[in-house]
Motif scaffolding. Structure first.
Motif, PDB file in Angstrom:
ATOM      1  N   HIS A 112     -47.808  28.152 -47.286  1.00 50.64           N
ATOM      2  CA  HIS A 112     -47.932  27.666 -45.907  1.00 50.64           C
ATOM      3  C   HIS A 112     -47.678  28.770 -44.871  1.00 50.64           C
ATOM      4  O   HIS A 112     -48.341  28.836 -43.836  1.00 50.64           O
ATOM      5  N   PRO A 182     -42.056  22.142 -26.753  1.00 49.54           N
ATOM      6  CA  PRO A 182     -42.825  22.100 -25.504  1.00 49.54           C
ATOM      7  C   PRO A 182     -42.031  21.502 -24.347  1.00 49.54           C
ATOM      8  O   PRO A 182     -42.226  21.881 -23.187  1.00 49.54           O
ATOM      9  N   GLY A 282     -45.676  27.362 -35.096  1.00 54.63           N
ATOM     10  CA  GLY A 282     -45.701  26.466 -33.939  1.00 54.63           C
ATOM     11  C   GLY A 282     -44.972  26.976 -32.711  1.00 54.63           C
ATOM     12  O   GLY A 282     -45.399  26.735 -31.573  1.00 54.63           O
ATOM     13  N   ALA A 285     -46.508  28.797 -29.684  1.00 55.55           N
ATOM     14  CA  ALA A 285     -47.195  28.099 -28.581  1.00 55.55           C
ATOM     15  C   ALA A 285     -46.423  28.346 -27.282  1.00 55.55           C
ATOM     16  O   ALA A 285     -46.925  28.072 -26.193  1.00 55.55           O
ATOM     17  N   CYS A 312     -51.840  27.636 -33.743  1.00 58.15           N
ATOM     18  CA  CYS A 312     -50.436  28.034 -33.933  1.00 58.15           C
ATOM     19  C   CYS A 312     -49.666  26.974 -34.704  1.00 58.15           C
ATOM     20  O   CYS A 312     -48.867  27.275 -35.581  1.00 58.15           O
ATOM     21  N   ASP A 314     -49.318  23.502 -37.212  1.00 56.27           N
ATOM     22  CA  ASP A 314     -49.909  23.224 -38.527  1.00 56.27           C
ATOM     23  C   ASP A 314     -51.340  22.687 -38.425  1.00 56.27           C
ATOM     24  O   ASP A 314     -51.605  21.778 -37.627  1.00 56.27           O
TER      25      ASP A 314
HETATM   26  O1  KG4 Z   1     -45.645  25.405 -37.298  1.00 61.56           O
HETATM   27  P1  KG4 Z   1     -45.354  24.024 -36.835  1.00 61.56           P
HETATM   28  O2  KG4 Z   1     -46.463  23.206 -36.257  1.00 61.56           O
HETATM   29  O3  KG4 Z   1     -44.771  23.121 -37.962  1.00 61.56           O
HETATM   30  C1  KG4 Z   1     -43.895  23.540 -38.941  1.00 61.56           C
HETATM   31  O4  KG4 Z   1     -42.704  23.484 -38.658  1.00 61.56           O
HETATM   32  O5  KG4 Z   1     -44.382  23.957 -40.014  1.00 61.56           O
HETATM   33  O6  KG4 Z   1     -44.137  24.167 -35.786  1.00 61.56           O
HETATM   34  C2  KG4 Z   1     -43.563  23.069 -35.152  1.00 61.56           C
HETATM   35  C3  KG4 Z   1     -42.456  23.575 -34.265  1.00 61.56           C
HETATM   36  C4  KG4 Z   1     -41.608  22.459 -33.681  1.00 61.56           C
HETATM   37  O7  KG4 Z   1     -40.252  22.760 -33.897  1.00 61.56           O
HETATM   38  C5  KG4 Z   1     -41.960  22.476 -32.211  1.00 61.56           C
HETATM   39  O8  KG4 Z   1     -40.888  22.070 -31.373  1.00 61.56           O
HETATM   40  C6  KG4 Z   1     -42.316  23.942 -31.992  1.00 61.56           C
HETATM   41  O9  KG4 Z   1     -43.013  24.306 -33.160  1.00 61.56           O
HETATM   42  N1  KG4 Z   1     -43.159  24.128 -30.804  1.00 61.56           N
HETATM   43  C7  KG4 Z   1     -42.790  24.862 -29.740  1.00 61.56           C
HETATM   44  C8  KG4 Z   1     -43.808  24.714 -28.784  1.00 61.56           C
HETATM   45  N2  KG4 Z   1     -44.774  23.899 -29.309  1.00 61.56           N
HETATM   46  C9  KG4 Z   1     -44.358  23.552 -30.555  1.00 61.56           C
HETATM   47  N3  KG4 Z   1     -41.694  25.605 -29.533  1.00 61.56           N
HETATM   48  C10 KG4 Z   1     -41.596  26.225 -28.362  1.00 61.56           C
HETATM   49  N4  KG4 Z   1     -42.508  26.111 -27.369  1.00 61.56           N
HETATM   50  C11 KG4 Z   1     -43.620  25.373 -27.530  1.00 61.56           C
HETATM   51  N5  KG4 Z   1     -44.521  25.271 -26.573  1.00 61.56           N
END
Ligand code: KG4
Length: 347
Positions: A112, A182, A282, A285, A312, A314
């Motif tokens: 992943h 976010p 993630g 983002a 960015c 999943d």
């Molecule tokens: O990579 P991902 O989609 O899923 C996995 O964890 O594998 O990451 C999700 C994470 C979540 O903790 C979410 O709060 C964070 O990415 N995230 C962000 C933003 N958008 C999503 N963190 C900071 N700023 C953002 N804009």
């Protein structure tokens, strides 16, 4: 030219994608389970597995309605086999195996985190080996040395939480909702604006930060992340001063997290040498973080490549992007067999 169908179900997004050459996305329907998990403030693994089971068929049918495929049309099926929630991964693996049997195509198991980094290929970029891979998601915060396709070496990991997790927990503490990243970013931007601070000028408020610097006394060249201390600091501060402006808390909290990530990247560049950087996951983002990373890279004189926003978090297209690395380099994926040793363990 290669054509692949890819499946992603490591956490709370159900994704299927039809991708050409691991770079051009033909279709990539995605179902986000955020609404399912929101009432619990985090992911409930059993609910995640059930939702994957329900949605995989619907998303696959959606693709096949628009792009009818017959056995022999696909060069390979790609699927995330690790790391992730075990039930969720098993649903994805079984679905992908069924697809592989039906389409008479080989199955390529994908790591992943390698998929997150390979996502730059969906935005017209390549991984310029050797490179550094900075991965920041809800479950992982790590830095890798990307030596060549199929060879990634972990050079820095988290001692406790992941960056995204720390943002999600903070949003829970401040009653912002889920997912937290976010929402914390928005609150921090609101606070900056209220103080007349434009994007890119956040460091001007550095001296006002109410939270301690993360791992301040760590040796200069050591690469490791830690987010549990700052999370506790926020929890205490909010309990002791419930009338604090919560946007101010979000701003300073995000600043400390960004600063910690940037410091780790600087250390990694000092240890591994001036290598180009691929940053993904993630948390990328986050615009404040992206600007900071670009600044560090420019200062160090290295290039940084970040996937587009949509790739960015999943998604299944990035799984095909990683599998293509194996396909075009004639490699056998080491992540193929999900029943082997540490198949569902950490990186
Ligand atoms: O990579 P991902 O989609 O899923 C996995 O964890 O594998 O990451 C999700 C994470 C979540 O903790 C979410 O709060 C964070 O990415 N995230 C962000 C933003 N958008 C999503 N963190 C900071 N700023 C953002 N804009």
């Amino acid at each position: 030219m290669s054509l692949a169908l890819a499946f992603e179900s490591s956490c709370d997004e159900t994704g299927v994608a039809l991708v050409e050459d691991g770079r051009r996305v033909i279709a990539a329907p995605l179902f986000s389970q955020i609404a399912t998990h929101r009432p619990y403030g985090g992911i409930v693994p059993e609910y995640a597995s059930r939702a994957h089971l329900e949605k995989f068929t619907l998303l696959t049918e959606e693709i096949l309605r628009q792009h009818p495929l017959k056995p022999g049309d696909l060069d390979y099926i790609a699927v995330t086999t690790r790391p992730g929630l075990i039930g969720a991964l098993l649903v994805g693996y079984q679905t992908a195996m069924a697809a592989a049997r039906h389409f008479k195509a080989p199955l390529i198991g994908v790591h992943h985190l390698e998929a997150h980094l390979a996502a730059v290929r969906l935005s017209g970029m390549e991984i310029p080996y050797p490179a550094l891979g900075l991965l920041l998601s809800g479950g992982n915060s790590a830095i890798y040395h990307l030596k060549k396709p199929g060879s990634i070496q972990l050079i820095g990991d988290t001692l406790d939480d992941a960056a995204g997790e720390a943002l999600d927990k903070a949003a829970q503490i401040l009653s912002f909702g889920y997912p937290g990243g976010p929402l914390i970013e928005k609150a921090a931007a609101r606070y900056a604006e209220s103080r007349g601070i434009h994007p890119g000028e956040e460091e001007k408020l550095e001296r006002e930060n109410i939270f301690p610097v993360i791992l301040k006394s760590l040796e200069r060249e050591k690469i490791c992340f830690s987010f549990s201390g700052i999370k506790t600091a926020l929890l205490r501060r909010h309990a002791d001063y419930p009338d604090d402006n919560i946007d101010l808390l979000a701003f300073h909290y995000q600043e400390r997290i960004v600063e910690h990530i940037l410091r780790n990247l600087k250390h990694a560049l000092a240890v591994a040498g001036k290598l180009p950087v691929i940053a993904a996951g993630g948390v990328l983002a986050n615009k404040r973080l992206r600007r900071g990373l670009e600044k560090v890279a420019a200062f160090a004189g290295v290039e940084i490549r970040v996937p587009e926003f949509q790739f960015c978090t999943d998604n299944a297209a990035m799984v095909a992007a990683a599998a293509q690395l194996y396909f075009e380099n004639g490699l056998k994926s080491p992540y193929e067999n999900v029943t082997s040793g540490n198949a569902f363990g950490a990186a």
